[in-house]
Design a protein around this motif. Sequence first.
Motif, mmCIF file in Angstrom:
data_model
loop_
_atom_site.group_PDB
_atom_site.id
_atom_site.type_symbol
_atom_site.label_atom_id
_atom_site.label_comp_id
_atom_site.label_asym_id
_atom_site.label_seq_id
_atom_site.Cartn_x
_atom_site.Cartn_y
_atom_site.Cartn_z
ATOM 1 N N PRO A 66 13.818 21.041 16.067
ATOM 2 C CA PRO A 66 14.491 20.563 17.232
ATOM 3 C C PRO A 66 14.154 19.203 17.371
ATOM 4 N N GLU A 67 12.737 18.615 17.244
ATOM 5 C CA GLU A 67 12.019 17.473 17.249
ATOM 6 C C GLU A 67 12.856 16.446 16.310
ATOM 7 N N ALA A 68 12.801 16.865 15.158
ATOM 8 C CA ALA A 68 13.752 16.213 13.999
ATOM 9 C C ALA A 68 14.974 15.799 14.623
ATOM 10 N N LEU A 69 15.850 16.742 15.060
ATOM 11 C CA LEU A 69 17.100 16.436 15.803
ATOM 12 C C LEU A 69 17.166 15.385 16.685
ATOM 13 N N ARG A 70 16.005 15.482 17.592
ATOM 14 C CA ARG A 70 15.766 14.255 18.667
ATOM 15 C C ARG A 70 15.703 12.924 17.747
ATOM 16 N N MET A 71 15.124 12.889 16.928
ATOM 17 C CA MET A 71 14.690 11.714 15.988
ATOM 18 C C MET A 71 16.124 11.353 15.506
ATOM 19 N N GLU A 72 16.658 12.172 14.840
ATOM 20 C CA GLU A 72 18.069 11.780 14.328
ATOM 21 C C GLU A 72 19.115 11.478 15.392
ATOM 22 N N ILE A 73 19.060 11.955 16.676
ATOM 23 C CA ILE A 73 20.012 11.214 17.503
ATOM 24 C C ILE A 73 19.609 9.842 17.841
ATOM 25 N N ARG A 74 18.329 9.721 17.835
ATOM 26 C CA ARG A 74 17.833 8.437 18.340
ATOM 27 C C ARG A 74 18.368 7.493 17.347
ATOM 28 N N ARG A 75 18.150 7.761 15.861
ATOM 29 C CA ARG A 75 18.508 7.014 14.876
ATOM 30 C C ARG A 75 19.847 6.661 14.648
ATOM 31 N N CYS A 76 20.751 7.688 15.118
ATOM 32 C CA CYS A 76 22.419 7.268 15.248
ATOM 33 C C CYS A 76 22.574 6.535 16.351
ATOM 34 N N ARG A 77 22.033 6.635 17.564
ATOM 35 C CA ARG A 77 22.467 5.783 18.586
ATOM 36 C C ARG A 77 21.842 4.376 18.259
ATOM 37 N N SER A 78 21.137 4.209 17.333
ATOM 38 C CA SER A 78 20.555 2.738 16.974
ATOM 39 C C SER A 78 21.614 2.114 16.123
ATOM 40 N N MET A 79 22.524 3.077 15.435
ATOM 41 C CA MET A 79 23.450 2.845 14.407
ATOM 42 C C MET A 79 25.051 2.416 15.119
ATOM 43 N N THR A 80 25.153 3.029 16.217
ATOM 44 C CA THR A 80 26.636 2.724 16.848
ATOM 45 C C THR A 80 26.275 2.797 18.357
ATOM 46 N N PRO A 81 27.350 1.781 18.997
ATOM 47 C CA PRO A 81 27.187 1.728 20.414
ATOM 48 C C PRO A 81 28.242 2.909 21.075
ATOM 49 N N TYR A 82 29.263 3.498 20.224
ATOM 50 C CA TYR A 82 29.936 4.251 20.645
ATOM 51 C C TYR A 82 29.711 5.898 20.685
ATOM 52 N N PRO A 83 30.475 6.646 21.345
ATOM 53 C CA PRO A 83 30.197 8.022 21.640
ATOM 54 C C PRO A 83 30.068 8.840 20.135
ATOM 55 N N PHE A 84 29.200 9.848 20.279
ATOM 56 C CA PHE A 84 28.787 10.624 18.998
ATOM 57 C C PHE A 84 28.557 12.102 19.883
ATOM 58 N N GLY A 85 28.738 13.112 18.910
ATOM 59 C CA GLY A 85 28.242 14.281 19.548
ATOM 60 C C GLY A 85 27.304 14.907 18.648
ATOM 61 N N VAL A 86 26.905 16.283 18.901
ATOM 62 C CA VAL A 86 26.199 17.192 18.302
ATOM 63 C C VAL A 86 26.881 18.403 17.796
ATOM 64 N N ASN A 87 26.908 18.805 16.621
ATOM 65 C CA ASN A 87 27.467 20.090 16.184
ATOM 66 C C ASN A 87 25.892 21.400 16.212
ATOM 67 N N LEU A 88 26.096 22.504 17.055
ATOM 68 C CA LEU A 88 25.354 23.380 17.036
ATOM 69 C C LEU A 88 26.024 24.998 16.550
ATOM 70 N N THR A 89 25.953 25.355 15.457
ATOM 71 C CA THR A 89 26.222 26.618 15.309
ATOM 72 C C THR A 89 25.365 28.039 15.174
ATOM 73 N N PHE A 90 25.928 28.983 15.881
ATOM 74 C CA PHE A 90 25.097 30.046 16.041
ATOM 75 C C PHE A 90 25.413 31.119 14.944
ATOM 76 N N LEU A 91 24.802 31.509 14.238
ATOM 77 C CA LEU A 91 25.049 32.646 12.968
ATOM 78 C C LEU A 91 23.744 33.529 13.114
ATOM 79 N N PRO A 92 24.176 34.818 12.783
ATOM 80 C CA PRO A 92 23.222 35.841 12.702
ATOM 81 C C PRO A 92 22.205 35.562 11.549
#
Length: 329
Positions: free
Chosen positions: A51-77
């Motif tokens: 989860p911490e790495a995801l936080r860093m990736e979100i911040r990195r993506c935000r530094s690369m675009t001013p536009y909306p983006f989302g996150v996929n989260l898939t729940f698998l057994p």
Amino acid sequence: MVLSTKITKLLGIQHPIIQGGMQHVGTAEMAAAVSNAGALGMLTGLTQPTPEALRMEIRRCRSMTPYPFGVNLTFLPAIVPPPYEEYTKAIIDEGIKVVETAGNNPGKYIKMFKDAGVIVIHKCTAIRHALSAERLGVDVISIDGYECAGHPGEDDITGLILLAKSATALKIPYVASGGFGDGRGLAAALALGAQGINMGTRFMCTEEAPIHRNIKEKIVQADERSTALVFRPFRNTSRIFKNTVAVEVNSREINPSVKFEDVRELVSGARGKQVFVTGDPEFGVWTAGQVIGLINDIPTCDVLVRRIVADAEKAIKEVHGYIVPQSKL
């Protein structure tokens, strides 16, 4: 001219196109490029190891675009499932406004997202699942047809049927996923009641996609027959690129008493990830949809999105021309 739909207005994007979550592909480079092109880019949550790495990736993506983006989260057994609650909290804490969810028993996490004011797009391969998700309070359904890469479900129902039925079965907006990669497809999806399209494989074959060039060229060389369905005996069907590994998996699955252990070493995620790193398309299994039959080039995301929208507008105008005053006999 642009195509304005409920999805573009809801998500604050210019074009009704969403990049689907893709394991090992949905990084900041991919999502930012799609968002910068006016569509909705999507980070793949579980591509990040924590989860911490995801936080860093979100911040990195935000530094690369001013536009909306989302996150996929898939729940698998899984025997040892990822810390889904921590991933969910990371997404919420980082201020993400749109998530794409998929998989089993997402209710707890959908509630967490909705309580935080996050727009939830839930991917479904069956109308009954879409109705369940609608009751859970999701905002948008992504209807995933049999043509799709990854998990098409176990019903083998194509997008043509699922999308047309969604128009009368669902009360909330839906987007079309599986088999989409050009303007005609976007126009057709809109005609079937969808408010946009979701593309995965088509975005893999762009300049910005963080996978080896050899894999992109392999997709261009392939046709619509170049995929295989695996894991059918285990009721966990997955559509992958038809390489020598896929053929071997299918040959082992013919055995009526086959167990997952019989194919485990062939389908390991570590081998699949290395395909994208080394560029050897035969090293492991990797997902691809039947849309590869429509992919003939490796454009930038900007060129691809603009072309799809322009071609969709052209197709819509051509079809509109079929409407003429009734002639008197």
